[in-house]
Scaffold this motif. Structure first.
Motif, PDB file in Angstrom:
ATOM      1  N   ARG A 271      21.814  42.142  -8.566  1.00 11.78           N
ATOM      2  CA  ARG A 271      20.932  43.281  -8.349  1.00 11.78           C
ATOM      3  C   ARG A 271      20.641  44.066  -9.625  1.00 11.78           C
ATOM      4  NH1 ARG A 271      21.098  48.561  -7.628  1.00 11.78           N
ATOM      5  NH2 ARG A 271      23.359  48.723  -7.737  1.00 11.78           N
TER       6      ARG A 271
ATOM      7  N   LYS B  55       8.719  57.378  -0.657  1.00 20.68           N
ATOM      8  CA  LYS B  55      10.084  57.820  -0.971  1.00 20.68           C
ATOM      9  C   LYS B  55      10.201  58.117  -2.439  1.00 20.68           C
ATOM     10  CE  LYS B  55      11.656  55.303   2.928  1.00 20.68           C
ATOM     11  NZ  LYS B  55      11.712  53.978   3.480  1.00 20.68           N
TER      12      LYS B  55
ATOM     13  N   GLN C  80      11.332  59.075  -6.078  1.00 19.20           N
ATOM     14  CA  GLN C  80      12.611  58.964  -6.777  1.00 19.20           C
ATOM     15  C   GLN C  80      12.795  60.115  -7.765  1.00 19.20           C
ATOM     16  OE1 GLN C  80      13.526  56.440  -9.990  1.00 19.20           O
ATOM     17  NE2 GLN C  80      11.457  55.653 -10.257  1.00 19.20           N
TER      18      GLN C  80
ATOM     19  N   LEU D 149      13.915  69.659 -10.269  1.00 16.63           N
ATOM     20  CA  LEU D 149      13.903  69.673 -11.725  1.00 16.63           C
ATOM     21  C   LEU D 149      12.512  69.334 -12.248  1.00 16.63           C
ATOM     22  CD1 LEU D 149      17.248  67.795 -12.421  1.00 16.63           C
ATOM     23  CD2 LEU D 149      16.853  70.250 -12.272  1.00 16.63           C
TER      24      LEU D 149
ATOM     25  N   LEU E   4      16.060  60.646 -17.594  1.00 17.03           N
ATOM     26  CA  LEU E   4      17.087  59.817 -16.981  1.00 17.03           C
ATOM     27  C   LEU E   4      16.687  58.346 -16.988  1.00 17.03           C
ATOM     28  CD1 LEU E   4      19.656  60.160 -14.575  1.00 17.03           C
ATOM     29  CD2 LEU E   4      17.855  58.813 -13.563  1.00 17.03           C
TER      30      LEU E   4
ATOM     31  N   LYS F 221      17.034  56.710 -20.315  1.00 16.85           N
ATOM     32  CA  LYS F 221      18.415  56.365 -20.651  1.00 16.85           C
ATOM     33  C   LYS F 221      18.894  55.152 -19.866  1.00 16.85           C
ATOM     34  CE  LYS F 221      19.548  59.952 -23.311  1.00 16.85           C
ATOM     35  NZ  LYS F 221      20.379  60.071 -24.494  1.00 16.85           N
ATOM     36  N   ILE F 222      18.632  55.116 -18.569  1.00 11.30           N
ATOM     37  CA  ILE F 222      19.220  54.013 -17.812  1.00 11.30           C
ATOM     38  C   ILE F 222      18.522  52.686 -18.093  1.00 11.30           C
ATOM     39  CG2 ILE F 222      20.200  55.467 -15.994  1.00 11.30           C
ATOM     40  CD1 ILE F 222      18.103  54.611 -14.137  1.00 11.30           C
TER      41      ILE F 222
ATOM     42  N   ASN G 250      26.785  55.958 -21.153  1.00  9.68           N
ATOM     43  CA  ASN G 250      25.710  56.875 -21.476  1.00  9.68           C
ATOM     44  C   ASN G 250      24.806  57.126 -20.265  1.00  9.68           C
ATOM     45  OD1 ASN G 250      24.215  58.483 -23.032  1.00  9.68           O
ATOM     46  ND2 ASN G 250      23.618  56.924 -24.545  1.00  9.68           N
ATOM     47  N   ARG G 251      24.527  56.015 -19.536  1.00  8.18           N
ATOM     48  CA  ARG G 251      23.661  56.108 -18.365  1.00  8.18           C
ATOM     49  C   ARG G 251      24.224  57.061 -17.328  1.00  8.18           C
ATOM     50  NH1 ARG G 251      22.846  49.728 -17.070  1.00  8.18           N
ATOM     51  NH2 ARG G 251      21.397  49.279 -18.745  1.00  8.18           N
TER      52      ARG G 251
ATOM     53  N   GLU H 130      23.982  60.705 -17.901  1.00  8.00           N
ATOM     54  CA  GLU H 130      22.670  61.261 -17.538  1.00  8.00           C
ATOM     55  C   GLU H 130      22.650  61.750 -16.088  1.00  8.00           C
ATOM     56  OE1 GLU H 130      19.807  62.234 -19.148  1.00  8.00           O
ATOM     57  OE2 GLU H 130      21.203  61.808 -20.781  1.00  8.00           O
ATOM     58  N   PHE H 131      23.326  60.986 -15.217  1.00 10.99           N
ATOM     59  CA  PHE H 131      23.392  61.423 -13.810  1.00 10.99           C
ATOM     60  C   PHE H 131      24.188  62.720 -13.700  1.00 10.99           C
ATOM     61  CE2 PHE H 131      22.228  56.999 -13.170  1.00 10.99           C
ATOM     62  CZ  PHE H 131      21.236  57.131 -12.211  1.00 10.99           C
TER      63      PHE H 131
ATOM     64  N   ARG I  39      24.372  64.911 -15.988  1.00 11.16           N
ATOM     65  CA  ARG I  39      23.498  65.946 -16.544  1.00 11.16           C
ATOM     66  C   ARG I  39      22.518  66.443 -15.484  1.00 11.16           C
ATOM     67  NH1 ARG I  39      18.538  66.146 -18.707  1.00 11.16           N
ATOM     68  NH2 ARG I  39      18.175  67.698 -20.318  1.00 11.16           N
ATOM     69  N   ILE I  40      21.941  65.501 -14.731  1.00 14.63           N
ATOM     70  CA  ILE I  40      21.017  65.884 -13.666  1.00 14.63           C
ATOM     71  C   ILE I  40      21.735  66.739 -12.625  1.00 14.63           C
ATOM     72  CG2 ILE I  40      19.726  64.954 -11.686  1.00 14.63           C
ATOM     73  CD1 ILE I  40      18.035  64.238 -13.867  1.00 14.63           C
TER      74      ILE I  40
ATOM     75  N   ARG J 233      22.182  70.168 -14.026  1.00 14.32           N
ATOM     76  CA  ARG J 233      20.904  70.893 -14.073  1.00 14.32           C
ATOM     77  C   ARG J 233      20.531  71.404 -12.680  1.00 14.32           C
ATOM     78  NH1 ARG J 233      17.341  72.248 -17.574  1.00 14.32           N
ATOM     79  NH2 ARG J 233      15.637  70.827 -17.046  1.00 14.32           N
ATOM     80  N   GLU J 234      20.784  70.564 -11.672  1.00 15.09           N
ATOM     81  CA  GLU J 234      20.464  71.003 -10.314  1.00 15.09           C
ATOM     82  C   GLU J 234      21.367  72.137  -9.879  1.00 15.09           C
ATOM     83  OE1 GLU J 234      18.044  67.671  -7.920  1.00 15.09           O
ATOM     84  OE2 GLU J 234      20.191  67.742  -7.521  1.00 15.09           O
TER      85      GLU J 234
ATOM     86  N   VAL K  50      19.924  75.206 -10.994  1.00 15.06           N
ATOM     87  CA  VAL K  50      18.774  75.616 -10.175  1.00 15.06           C
ATOM     88  C   VAL K  50      19.242  76.331  -8.900  1.00 15.06           C
ATOM     89  CG1 VAL K  50      16.821  74.783  -8.801  1.00 15.06           C
ATOM     90  CG2 VAL K  50      17.285  73.763 -11.038  1.00 15.06           C
ATOM     91  N   TYR K  51      20.318  75.799  -8.321  1.00 14.11           N
ATOM     92  CA  TYR K  51      20.814  76.397  -7.076  1.00 14.11           C
ATOM     93  C   TYR K  51      21.850  77.479  -7.355  1.00 14.11           C
ATOM     94  CZ  TYR K  51      19.053  71.930  -5.245  1.00 14.11           C
ATOM     95  OH  TYR K  51      18.299  70.830  -4.946  1.00 14.11           O
TER      96      TYR K  51
ATOM     97  N   LYS L 277      16.828  59.449   5.256  1.00 16.41           N
ATOM     98  CA  LYS L 277      15.425  59.437   4.870  1.00 16.41           C
ATOM     99  C   LYS L 277      15.007  58.111   4.240  1.00 16.41           C
ATOM    100  CE  LYS L 277      14.894  64.377   4.188  1.00 16.41           C
ATOM    101  NZ  LYS L 277      15.098  65.429   3.190  1.00 16.41           N
ATOM    102  N   GLY L 278      15.971  57.249   4.011  1.00 16.42           N
ATOM    103  CA  GLY L 278      15.649  55.942   3.426  1.00 16.42           C
ATOM    104  C   GLY L 278      15.446  55.977   1.925  1.00 16.42           C
ATOM    105  N   THR L 279      15.626  57.142   1.298  1.00 17.19           N
ATOM    106  CA  THR L 279      15.397  57.204  -0.148  1.00 17.19           C
ATOM    107  C   THR L 279      16.527  56.549  -0.923  1.00 17.19           C
ATOM    108  OG1 THR L 279      16.425  59.368  -0.263  1.00 17.19           O
ATOM    109  CG2 THR L 279      14.040  59.327  -0.059  1.00 17.19           C
TER     110      THR L 279
ATOM    111  N   ASN M 205      15.901  54.139  -3.693  1.00 13.29           N
ATOM    112  CA  ASN M 205      15.671  54.530  -5.087  1.00 13.29           C
ATOM    113  C   ASN M 205      16.928  54.394  -5.939  1.00 13.29           C
ATOM    114  OD1 ASN M 205      12.914  55.159  -5.039  1.00 13.29           O
ATOM    115  ND2 ASN M 205      13.347  57.056  -3.945  1.00 13.29           N
TER     116      ASN M 205
ATOM    117  N   PHE N 136      25.787  51.916  -7.616  1.00 13.43           N
ATOM    118  CA  PHE N 136      25.490  52.999  -6.676  1.00 13.43           C
ATOM    119  C   PHE N 136      26.606  54.036  -6.695  1.00 13.43           C
ATOM    120  CE2 PHE N 136      25.756  54.879  -2.408  1.00 13.43           C
ATOM    121  CZ  PHE N 136      24.489  55.429  -2.320  1.00 13.43           C
TER     122      PHE N 136
END
Lengths: 287, 259
Positions: free
Chosen positions: A53, A67, A69, A74, A82, A85-86, B2-3, B6-7, B9-10, B13-14, B17-18, B84-86, B89, B97
């Protein structure tokens, strides 16, 4: 899904159509390795997507039109960062590509706006850029134009065409929008209840599956009982005779009508893709 | 690596926001501590309290600090994506995952630690007389809080895997919160329990979440810090393995909502 046999060449744009629930999205999910087929074999660029995958994911771009992503609260810029980077895109490369995408998609005005404040069209333009950002050889677009206005649709089509032309990106497009197919796809695959029922050129599909229409203007009532006549509708423009041209020619039909009725005007309607697609979506294509 | 940063970091950041959320939790903590103070004062006044009143209050206050600093809700995060099926992504990206979700959570929690944990600690020290554990004690406490965070994340993530069947996460989250409240020491000091009952509590993973760092802070350990860490690490490994196994099952169960 049942007995699906499908091969897509490098650099092709294929339209993958069918009614809701026909299995379009399921196919995309199997091709991306998200779902695994219960039997059979899938190979994408020489890989089995569900077994590899992550490796497969580097080679593909995907838009799931319904949907998003992007990170809702933000600025879009963060989502792009992001992805950069990935997918390991260098900063210079990233800037160069974003510039290029800007020409068609015009993203720069709202890169700093939180995603929740963007319009649907703006979000979808970002989704498109996101899918193409790492220059994948293969892109799956699952209903990328759903709910968009004509101008945005055109922009998105233009972008897909450009990527296909300049980078030879292979694109698989599922859509309910006839304009997308007409504009982008030479080859169309039609799916119905999990089975492939058509695979070939768009023009041939139209030819094969639509009945012709003859519109007659005349005084008084009208009735016609003839082999090959499928339906007669009383419309504002006149009586519309739907007929199967395999069984009866327009000439024979006219001769028969003129013998009995005093016709003041008539026209023959050529089939359009819209009616084919409508037919597919409404009832499936049963041969 | 590194990847995954980034998650994180997101997530961070969120969290920013909250940020109003953090304010609300600090307010909740204050109200909760006032309530606890009254209840335990009443118990102490009735003369039925074993040990000192100040030790109980300090335990309860530290419990709030730990809970605020390690607040994790993967059940709802993953549950929403599944419902929601997202989740498609997350799965279309060339990254694991589990590590995506955990590093995203880590970022959010970093914010919580600062915006909720630190104010809670300040309240505990200034108003409730929680004393300093010394530099070493403080460090030992922090290590235990980090372990507690790892444990709660993996526990929450394991439960979140069930959302592939249940489609909603809030009931799972509620269940975990209730069990945590009861068994972890978040609602009352575990040391007040009779030996037999306490022994049963210590068979569950929950005391490793709240009671463990508090015991280290309060120094009632007499050199058994490593033993406490050991139990925490055991449960971390347990849930790391459990979550891997459950993810395997969830993958095959994966039917993505909405066509």
């Amino acid at each position: 899904m049942e007995g699906l046999d499908l091969e897509i060449e490098e650099g092709e744009i294929i339209g993958y159509i069918g009614a809701n629930g026909a299995g379009k999205s399921t196919t995309v999910k199997m091709l991306t390795g998200i779902m695994e087929p219960t039997s059979g074999r899938i190979e994408v660029n020489g890989r089995n997507p569900s077994e590899e995958r992550k490796a497969n994911a580097m080679d593909i771009g995907v838009v799931f039109g319904q949907k998003t992503q992007l990170w809702w609260d933000l600025p879009v810029r963060d989502s792009f960062r992001l992805l950069r980077k990935i997918y390991e895109v260098s900063e210079e490369e990233f800037d160069r590509r974003m510039d290029e995408f800007n020409d068609v998609l015009q993203l720069e005005d709202f890169l700093d706006t939180p995603v929740r404040k963007l319009s649907l069209g703006q979000k979808m333009r970002c989704e498109l850029a996101a899918a193409f950002l790492h220059e994948p050889p293969i892109v799956y677009l699952d209903e990328p134009t759903i709910g968009l206005d004509v101008a945005v649709k055109e922009r998105i089509r233009e972008f897909v065409k450009k990527m296909n032309r300049e980078r030879d990106t292979t694109v698989m497009l599922t859509t309910h929008d006839i304009g997308d197919i007409e504009d982008l796809c030479e080859r169309v695959v039609v799916l119905d209840e999990g089975r492939k029922i058509y695979d070939g050129e768009l023009d041939a599909l139209v030819d094969r599956f639509t009945s012709r229409r003859l519109v007659l203007e005349l005084e008084g009532g009208f009735e016609l009982d003839m082999e090959g006549v499928l339906e007669i509708e009383d419309t504002e423009e006149g009586y519309e005779v739907v007929f199967d041209r395999e069984e009866v020619s327009a000439a024979d039909l006219m001769r028969e009508v003129l013998e009995v009725y005093d016709v003041s005007d008539f026209q023959i309607r050529e089939p359009d893709i819209e009616s084919v697609v409508k037919k597919i979506y409404n009832e499936g294509l049963h041969e | 690596m590194n990847r995954y940063l980034e998650f994180a970091r997101i997530g961070l950041r969120e969290g920013v926001v909250y940020r109003a959320n953090a304010l609300a939790s600090v307010a909740t903590t204050v109200i909760y501590l006032v309530l606890m103070y009254s209840v335990w004062s009443a118990i102490a006044a009735a003369g039925t309290l074993e040990g000192s009143f100040s030790q109980v209050i300090s335990y309860v206050a530290l419990g709030q600090v730990v809970q605020n600093a390690t607040s994790v809700d993967m059940e709802n995060t993953v549950g929403e994506k599944v419902r929601k099926g997202t989740v498609v992504n997350e799965l279309k990206r060339p990254v694991s995952f589990q590590l995506q979700m955990l590093s995203y959570q880590l970022g959010g929690s970093l914010f919580d630690t600062v915006a909720r944990g630190v104010p809670a600690m300040a309240i505990a020290v200034v108003f409730l007389g929680v004393g300093s554990p010394g530099v070493l004690g403080g460090l030992a406490f922090l290590v235990s809080v980090v372990l507690s965070f790892a444990l709660v994340s993996l526990m929450s993530y394991s439960l979140a895997m069930l959302t592939f069947w249940t489609k909603v996460g809030w009931s799972l989250n509620m269940m975990r919160s209730t069990l945590t409240g009861l068994f972890s020491g978040a609602l009352f000091p575990l040391y007040l329990l009779p030996d037999g009952v306490r022994g049963l509590f210590y068979l569950t993973p929950f005391p490793s979440l709240v009671d463990a760092p508090i015991r280290i802070y309060q120094g009632g350990l007499s050199g058994s810090v490593w033993g406490v860490y050991g139990v925490q690490v055991f449960w971390i490994l347990f849930f790391a393995v459990a979550s891997r196994l459950m993810w395997g099952k969830a993958r095959t169960k994966l039917t993505v909502q909405g066509g």
